[in-house]
Design a protein around this motif. Structure first.
Motif, PDB file in Angstrom:
ATOM      1  N   GLN A  40       0.834  -1.211   0.000  1.00 13.14           N
ATOM      2  CA  GLN A  40       0.000   0.000   0.000  1.00 13.14           C
ATOM      3  C   GLN A  40       0.862   1.250   0.000  1.00 13.14           C
ATOM      4  O   GLN A  40       1.655   1.440   0.922  1.00 13.14           O
ATOM      5  CB  GLN A  40      -0.910   0.005   1.231  1.00 13.14           C
ATOM      6  N   PRO A  41       0.722   2.097  -1.004  1.00 11.14           N
ATOM      7  CA  PRO A  41       1.484   3.352  -0.985  1.00 11.14           C
ATOM      8  C   PRO A  41       1.072   4.232   0.206  1.00 11.14           C
ATOM      9  O   PRO A  41      -0.113   4.389   0.492  1.00 11.14           O
ATOM     10  CB  PRO A  41       1.088   4.028  -2.303  1.00 11.14           C
ATOM     11  N   LEU A  42       2.057   4.737   0.912  1.00 10.21           N
ATOM     12  CA  LEU A  42       1.852   5.712   1.985  1.00 10.21           C
ATOM     13  C   LEU A  42       2.634   6.953   1.581  1.00 10.21           C
ATOM     14  O   LEU A  42       3.832   7.036   1.811  1.00 10.21           O
ATOM     15  CB  LEU A  42       2.342   5.161   3.327  1.00 10.21           C
ATOM     16  N   ASN A  43       1.969   7.872   0.951  1.00 12.18           N
ATOM     17  CA  ASN A  43       2.617   9.063   0.398  1.00 12.18           C
ATOM     18  C   ASN A  43       2.728  10.149   1.456  1.00 12.18           C
ATOM     19  O   ASN A  43       1.768  10.428   2.167  1.00 12.18           O
ATOM     20  CB  ASN A  43       1.814   9.562  -0.799  1.00 12.18           C
ATOM     21  N   GLY A  44       3.910  10.746   1.552  1.00 13.89           N
ATOM     22  CA  GLY A  44       4.125  11.809   2.530  1.00 13.89           C
ATOM     23  C   GLY A  44       3.915  11.334   3.956  1.00 13.89           C
ATOM     24  O   GLY A  44       3.538  12.107   4.827  1.00 13.89           O
ATOM     25  N   PHE A  45       4.190  10.058   4.212  1.00 14.82           N
ATOM     26  CA  PHE A  45       3.919   9.465   5.526  1.00 14.82           C
ATOM     27  C   PHE A  45       4.860  10.030   6.586  1.00 14.82           C
ATOM     28  O   PHE A  45       6.075  10.121   6.372  1.00 14.82           O
ATOM     29  CB  PHE A  45       4.082   7.940   5.446  1.00 14.82           C
ATOM     30  N   CYS A 121      -0.963  10.377   2.926  1.00 14.06           N
ATOM     31  CA  CYS A 121      -1.982  10.189   1.899  1.00 14.06           C
ATOM     32  C   CYS A 121      -1.874   8.755   1.405  1.00 14.06           C
ATOM     33  O   CYS A 121      -0.770   8.265   1.162  1.00 14.06           O
ATOM     34  CB  CYS A 121      -1.770  11.138   0.726  1.00 14.06           C
ATOM     35  N   SER A 122      -3.006   8.121   1.253  1.00 16.00           N
ATOM     36  CA  SER A 122      -2.985   6.745   0.754  1.00 16.00           C
ATOM     37  C   SER A 122      -3.205   6.740  -0.750  1.00 16.00           C
ATOM     38  O   SER A 122      -3.454   7.773  -1.363  1.00 16.00           O
ATOM     39  CB  SER A 122      -4.050   5.907   1.465  1.00 16.00           C
ATOM     40  N   GLY A 123      -3.114   5.565  -1.323  1.00 13.14           N
ATOM     41  CA  GLY A 123      -3.388   5.408  -2.747  1.00 13.14           C
ATOM     42  C   GLY A 123      -2.432   6.188  -3.613  1.00 13.14           C
ATOM     43  O   GLY A 123      -1.220   6.100  -3.485  1.00 13.14           O
ATOM     44  N   SER A 124      -2.998   7.008  -4.473  1.00 12.11           N
ATOM     45  CA  SER A 124      -2.197   7.752  -5.442  1.00 12.11           C
ATOM     46  C   SER A 124      -1.465   8.927  -4.809  1.00 12.11           C
ATOM     47  O   SER A 124      -0.620   9.543  -5.440  1.00 12.11           O
ATOM     48  CB  SER A 124      -3.104   8.279  -6.560  1.00 12.11           C
ATOM     49  N   GLY A 125      -1.820   9.251  -3.579  1.00 12.48           N
ATOM     50  CA  GLY A 125      -1.225  10.404  -2.921  1.00 12.48           C
ATOM     51  C   GLY A 125      -1.953  11.692  -3.252  1.00 12.48           C
ATOM     52  O   GLY A 125      -1.477  12.780  -2.943  1.00 12.48           O
ATOM     53  N   ALA A 126      -3.122  11.569  -3.872  1.00 11.89           N
ATOM     54  CA  ALA A 126      -3.908  12.752  -4.237  1.00 11.89           C
ATOM     55  C   ALA A 126      -4.269  13.539  -2.979  1.00 11.89           C
ATOM     56  O   ALA A 126      -4.377  12.977  -1.887  1.00 11.89           O
ATOM     57  CB  ALA A 126      -5.182  12.322  -4.972  1.00 11.89           C
ATOM     58  N   PHE A 131      -5.084  10.896   5.469  1.00 12.72           N
ATOM     59  CA  PHE A 131      -5.484  10.174   6.679  1.00 12.72           C
ATOM     60  C   PHE A 131      -4.623  10.657   7.830  1.00 12.72           C
ATOM     61  O   PHE A 131      -3.522  11.166   7.634  1.00 12.72           O
ATOM     62  CB  PHE A 131      -5.361   8.647   6.510  1.00 12.72           C
ATOM     63  N   VAL A 132      -5.146  10.485   9.022  1.00 15.55           N
ATOM     64  CA  VAL A 132      -4.411  10.834  10.227  1.00 15.55           C
ATOM     65  C   VAL A 132      -4.831   9.868  11.328  1.00 15.55           C
ATOM     66  O   VAL A 132      -5.990   9.467  11.409  1.00 15.55           O
ATOM     67  CB  VAL A 132      -4.655  12.315  10.635  1.00 15.55           C
ATOM     68  N   TYR A 133      -3.862   9.469  12.146  1.00 14.49           N
ATOM     69  CA  TYR A 133      -4.126   8.662  13.347  1.00 14.49           C
ATOM     70  C   TYR A 133      -3.763   9.532  14.536  1.00 14.49           C
ATOM     71  O   TYR A 133      -2.700  10.161  14.547  1.00 14.49           O
ATOM     72  CB  TYR A 133      -3.255   7.405  13.379  1.00 14.49           C
ATOM     73  N   PHE A 134      -4.621   9.532  15.532  1.00 12.54           N
ATOM     74  CA  PHE A 134      -4.374  10.311  16.735  1.00 12.54           C
ATOM     75  C   PHE A 134      -3.812   9.405  17.820  1.00 12.54           C
ATOM     76  O   PHE A 134      -4.114   8.212  17.870  1.00 12.54           O
ATOM     77  CB  PHE A 134      -5.671  10.970  17.215  1.00 12.54           C
ATOM     78  N   THR A 135      -3.001   9.979  18.698  1.00 13.46           N
ATOM     79  CA  THR A 135      -2.430   9.198  19.796  1.00 13.46           C
ATOM     80  C   THR A 135      -3.536   8.681  20.697  1.00 13.46           C
ATOM     81  O   THR A 135      -4.630   9.243  20.744  1.00 13.46           O
ATOM     82  CB  THR A 135      -1.459  10.041  20.642  1.00 13.46           C
ATOM     83  N   ALA A 136      -3.237   7.631  21.412  1.00 13.64           N
ATOM     84  CA  ALA A 136      -4.187   7.050  22.356  1.00 13.64           C
ATOM     85  C   ALA A 136      -3.781   7.381  23.787  1.00 13.64           C
ATOM     86  O   ALA A 136      -4.153   6.684  24.715  1.00 13.64           O
ATOM     87  CB  ALA A 136      -4.261   5.532  22.159  1.00 13.64           C
ATOM     88  N   GLU A 137      -3.033   8.454  23.963  1.00 15.52           N
ATOM     89  CA  GLU A 137      -2.496   8.785  25.285  1.00 15.52           C
ATOM     90  C   GLU A 137      -3.571   9.163  26.293  1.00 15.52           C
ATOM     91  O   GLU A 137      -3.364   9.057  27.487  1.00 15.52           O
ATOM     92  CB  GLU A 137      -1.478   9.920  25.169  1.00 15.52           C
ATOM     93  N   HIS A 138      -4.725   9.634  25.827  1.00 11.10           N
ATOM     94  CA  HIS A 138      -5.775  10.070  26.748  1.00 11.10           C
ATOM     95  C   HIS A 138      -6.698   8.933  27.179  1.00 11.10           C
ATOM     96  O   HIS A 138      -7.571   9.135  28.007  1.00 11.10           O
ATOM     97  CB  HIS A 138      -6.598  11.193  26.124  1.00 11.10           C
ATOM     98  N   HIS A 139      -6.507   7.771  26.602  1.00 10.82           N
ATOM     99  CA  HIS A 139      -7.311   6.604  26.973  1.00 10.82           C
ATOM    100  C   HIS A 139      -6.483   5.356  26.683  1.00 10.82           C
ATOM    101  O   HIS A 139      -5.589   5.373  25.846  1.00 10.82           O
ATOM    102  CB  HIS A 139      -8.639   6.587  26.196  1.00 10.82           C
ATOM    103  N   PRO A 140      -6.770   4.262  27.345  1.00 10.04           N
ATOM    104  CA  PRO A 140      -5.937   3.067  27.194  1.00 10.04           C
ATOM    105  C   PRO A 140      -6.355   2.155  26.050  1.00 10.04           C
ATOM    106  O   PRO A 140      -5.904   1.042  25.956  1.00 10.04           O
ATOM    107  CB  PRO A 140      -6.145   2.357  28.537  1.00 10.04           C
ATOM    108  N   GLY A 141      -7.221   2.635  25.164  1.00  9.57           N
ATOM    109  CA  GLY A 141      -7.777   1.732  24.161  1.00  9.57           C
ATOM    110  C   GLY A 141      -7.324   1.996  22.747  1.00  9.57           C
ATOM    111  O   GLY A 141      -6.190   2.398  22.486  1.00  9.57           O
TER     112      GLY A 141
END
Length: 184
Positions: A40-45, A121-126, A131-141
């Protein structure tokens, strides 16, 4: 509205062996078909604010209103996926919300104190495949992902959902390129 960004649209599972996990989901649970992209391309990761050359294998299927994503890290480059496995875990790693209004959703997330862990950016990088993932520091899940679904990614996700409707068990694992060509 359900939840901060609407309904949960995806459950993301980080696994050590994607093909084995896909067989479990199709044969035991009856979810499928899964569409696989082997690299899976991860553009600008970026992970923790730094560029990373993380590589992953991904499979996507649909069960009702929830997309099931299987993610297998392919290298040791920094990522939340690799950290998850190295911590001794395997399984549900994130839930995702989908949005066509990514910038507004990011402002809302910042206003609520969510901190970016990884992004790209996934896919073509358009520019409409962020996408963004947020930290889980405020909860244990489970982590929270926010995925932009305008353009080709949204069309791909709709094609995966359509393939699941009335799926008869045939061809449980398929090459995602068959859908990507139609999603462009």
């Amino acid at each position: 509205m359900s939840g901060l960004f609407g309904p949960i649209r995806q459950n993301g599972y980080v696994v050590r062996d994607l093909r084995r996990a896909a067989r479990h989901w199709t044969e035991v649970i009856g979810v499928g078909p899964f569409f696989v992209i082997d690299d899976q391309p991860l553009n600008g990761f970026r992970f923790r604010g730094e560029p990373s050359e993380a590589r992953i294998r991904v499979a996507l299927a649909q069960s009702g209103g929830i997309q099931i994503e299987l993610i297998e890290p392919l290298n040791d480059a920094p990522s939340a996926f690799g950290e998850f496995l190295r911590s001794g875990r395997e399984g549900l790693q994130h839930i995702a919300f989908w949005t066509d209004e990514f910038d507004a959703a990011m402002r809302e997330a910042a206003g609520r104190g969510l901190t970016v862990l990884q992004e790209g950016c996934s896919g073509s990088g358009a520019p409409d495949e962020r996408f963004v993932y947020f930290t889980a520091e405020h909860h244990p899940g489970t982590m929270i992902e926010l995925s932009e679904t305008r353009g080709a990614k949204g069309r791909l996700f709709r094609a995966i959902a359509a393939a699941a409707e009335g799926w008869d068990g045939a061809e449980p694992v398929r090459d995602m390129r068959s859908l990507l060509d139609g999603a462009s």
